[in-house]
Scaffold this motif. Structure first.
Motif: not given
Length: 629
Positions: A170-172, A279-281, A371-373
């Motif tokens: 569910f990386g979206h 998905a981007d992290v 990229t991180t949260i």
């Protein structure tokens, strides 16, 4: 500083190897995202079901259709001391979400077994498989498609890797991981190890052992040695899925509660902003960062398996050669038990994750452009949280270690490499952790004593049959044979043999604990004995050479070894692993599970598009310890 050339070269090789699988994964995530949040696609009846049991305030907020809903996936149970604090976390998360004009719901729970309870018992044969069950359970929880973000509550060995793998499906969505923290320190780790060794020799009673263990494991929170659970937390932080420096804050404190609330608030913010989806992290660079952080802190060997499967869930293909080459240049910055006498609380007090992250990044071992949260870049992870007048604030972490016996700068490490090594030769490929092994014990050439069960090893030890230079070969312990249990119950016996002045090592297709220590152990041998591995050809008395310094694992002077027949697994052991203690429920897993170097997963098809091993061109400038065996 510029990125270390080996780190850069390994990363580029991973990117090239993963080009197709990564692109496919991102296409699937883009498809899942669509143009609107998942909840916007639900019919009125579906949406009403999702909030039928919610308080009125949450129902009103949900009916607006414009505010984020955070799905909580929890690994709570009160058998795991590390997970016991999660009992009250959902209430903290829900209140924090309401304060941000959003909602949060427990989407589902995942199983969480304790390796400390099942160690040496039949249940340990389900431990590794539980990781993929957790991944599937996470998928079941989030497949309700009613969420704009997810918050994962987990700490321990297979739980975080399973949550990680499941959440990447569910990386979206943006996904935040919230830990519970370690228990306060108990008796010193050296004292615990001493009593265990005495008990293994029959020199103290069980009551003495029990009192020692209770003194070690005594309250809510993670076990304080640096095993798989605490390695998980280090990696989630450096991988950008935690709030900065939250891994080693004690549970049941005001700071821990404030961090849990802040994690919920951050999930809501990311959902509103449409930023930092998982998905981007998690990409090739962040995976390399996690490997480097693991190596620099002397982390758990279990991640030689877990990280392969975790990365594969994001379409990133890594292997043990990558880990070995990264280890060859990554400095060891921490000495935490079993690689030293200090525990994670002392590590945190000396500077902790913030210090390690800053040192590695500024010395060029980590990718900073990730990229991180927290947004773009890794600099936020140089900070530490604290409460000022009850308000959570972030300040720069220490720039100099507060205890050089526990934590050192990259300019003055404990050793120049990370201590995880690939060994290979006639017996296959295995990994060995040498960060806690003295240099004089890293090369062992001795006759083999061959066993098919850890119970037989312990019986031979008690009978005095292993009081000699020996390489203990324990086979039929791989994923297909019996689920690849940890073999930590052998550690005290092997340590005693070593302390008696003998050369001793373990060679196995099973796992060791994340707390594997001073005795050399070539583990995760792949292919495993039951899957055509040469370990099934070894006989008692064969001379085996384990050379961790030069990457060698081979049989010495055994003429015709390659032509020997494969020894069958004894029927009694095969039958014993097929049923009882729930093992009969996992028969399908044992048939389809991938090899250890492929992540030992049932979730992914590694037969096609799986991780390459040594079939990719090698950069001649990379440091390579291995020699022809």
């Amino acid at each position: 500083m510029p990125l270390n050339p080996v780190t850069a070269a390994v990363t580029q090789r991973i990117i090239e190897r993963s080009r197709e699988t990564r692109a496919d994964y991102l296409r699937r995530m883009d498809w899942a995202a669509g143009n609107t949040p998942g909840r916007a696609k639900l019919s009125c009846a579906n949406w009403a079901h999702a909030f039928a049991g919610a308080p009125v305030k949450d129902k009103l907020n949900a009916m607006s259709g414009s505010q984020p809903n955070v799905g909580i996936v929890t690994a709570y149970n009160d058998m795991l001391s590390a997970h016991q604090p999660f009992e009250r976390f959902p209430d903290i998360v829900r209140e924090a979400a309401r304060a941000a004009n959003a909602t949060a719901q427990v989407a589902g729970g995942v199983p969480a077994m304790c390796d400390g309870v099942t160690q040496g018992r039949p249940g340990m044969e389900l431990s590794l498989f539980s990781r993929d069950v957790i991944a599937m359970s996470t998928g079941v929880a989030l497949t309700h498609d009613a969420f704009d973000a997810a918050l994962c509550l987990g700490v321990c060995d297979k739980i975080v890797p399973g949550l990680f793998m499941g959440a990447l499906a569910f990386g979206h969505l943006p996904v935040v991981f919230a830990p519970a923290g370690p228990m306060p320190s108990g008796i010193p780790n050296a004292e615990k190890a001493r009593v265990r060794a005495l008990y293994a020799q029959g020199k103290v009673e069980r009551q003495t052992l029990l009192e020692s263990e209770i003194g070690s494991y005594h309250s809510p929170g993670t076990c304080t040695f640096y095993g798989t659970a605490n390695s998980n937390q280090m990696m989630m932080e450096v991988g950008g899925l935690h709030l900065p420096s939250t891994a080693f804050v004690h549970p049941e404190t005001g700071l821990r509660d404030a961090l849990t609330a802040a994690a919920a608030k951050r999930a809501v913010e990311l959902a509103r902003e449409g930023q930092s989806r998982m998905a981007d992290v998690i990409d090739e660079k962040s995976v390399v960062n996690m490997i480097v952080a693991l190596l620099a802190t002397g982390g758990s060997t279990n991640h030689a398996i877990h990280l392969v499967a975790m990365a594969r869930a994001a379409g990133v293909l890594i292997n043990w050669t990558d880990m070995d080459e990264l280890s060859s240049v990554t400095p060891l910055l921490a000495r935490v038990y079993p690689n030293g006498s200090a525990d994670v609380n002392a590590f945190q007090a000396a500077g902790g994750v913030a210090f390690v992250t800053r040192e590695l990044a500024r010395a060029g071992y980590l990718h900073s452009d990730v990229t991180t949260i927290m947004g773009r870049g890794i600099e936020a992870y140089f900070q530490e949280p604290m409460l000022e007048d009850g308000v959570l604030v972030w300040k720069d972490g220490v720039t100099e270690t507060l205890d050089p016996e526990i934590l050192r700068p990259a300019s003055d490490p404990f050793q120049k490499d990370g201590g995880l090594r690939l060994v290979k030769g006639a017996l296959g490929r295995a990994v060995i952790k040498v960060s806690a092994v003295k240099p004089e014990n890293r090369i062992v050439e001795a006759p083999a004593a061959v066993f098919d069960s850890q119970e037989d090893v312990l019986e031979a030890f008690k009978a005095g049959q292993l009081d000699r230079d020996v390489i203990v070969v324990l086979r039929f312990q791989g994923p297909k044979a019996n689920g690849m249990p940890e073999l930590h119950s052998l550690s005290p016996a092997l340590s005693v043999i070593q302390d008696r002045g003998f050369k001793v090592a373990l060679v196995t297709d099973g796992r060791m604990s994340g707390a594997s220590g001073k005795t050399p152990a070539a583990i995760h041998l792949s292919p495993e004995a039951l899957d055509g591995g040469a370990l099934a050809k070894v006989c008692d008395g064969d001379v085996i050479r384990l050379d961790a310094e030069n990457g060698v694992l081979t049989v010495v002077g055994a003429d015709g070894f390659e032509d020997r027949p494969m020894a069958p697994r004894p029927q009694a052991y095969a039958e014993g692993s097929a049923w009882g203690y729930g093992r009969e429920l996992f028969a399908a897993f044992r048939h389809v599970v991938g090899a250890a170097e492929d992540g030992a997963s049932v979730c992914f098809d590694f037969a096609t598009g799986g991780p390459a091993r040594d079939d990719t061109p090698q950069d001649p400038n990379l440091v390579d310890r291995t020699v022809d065996a």
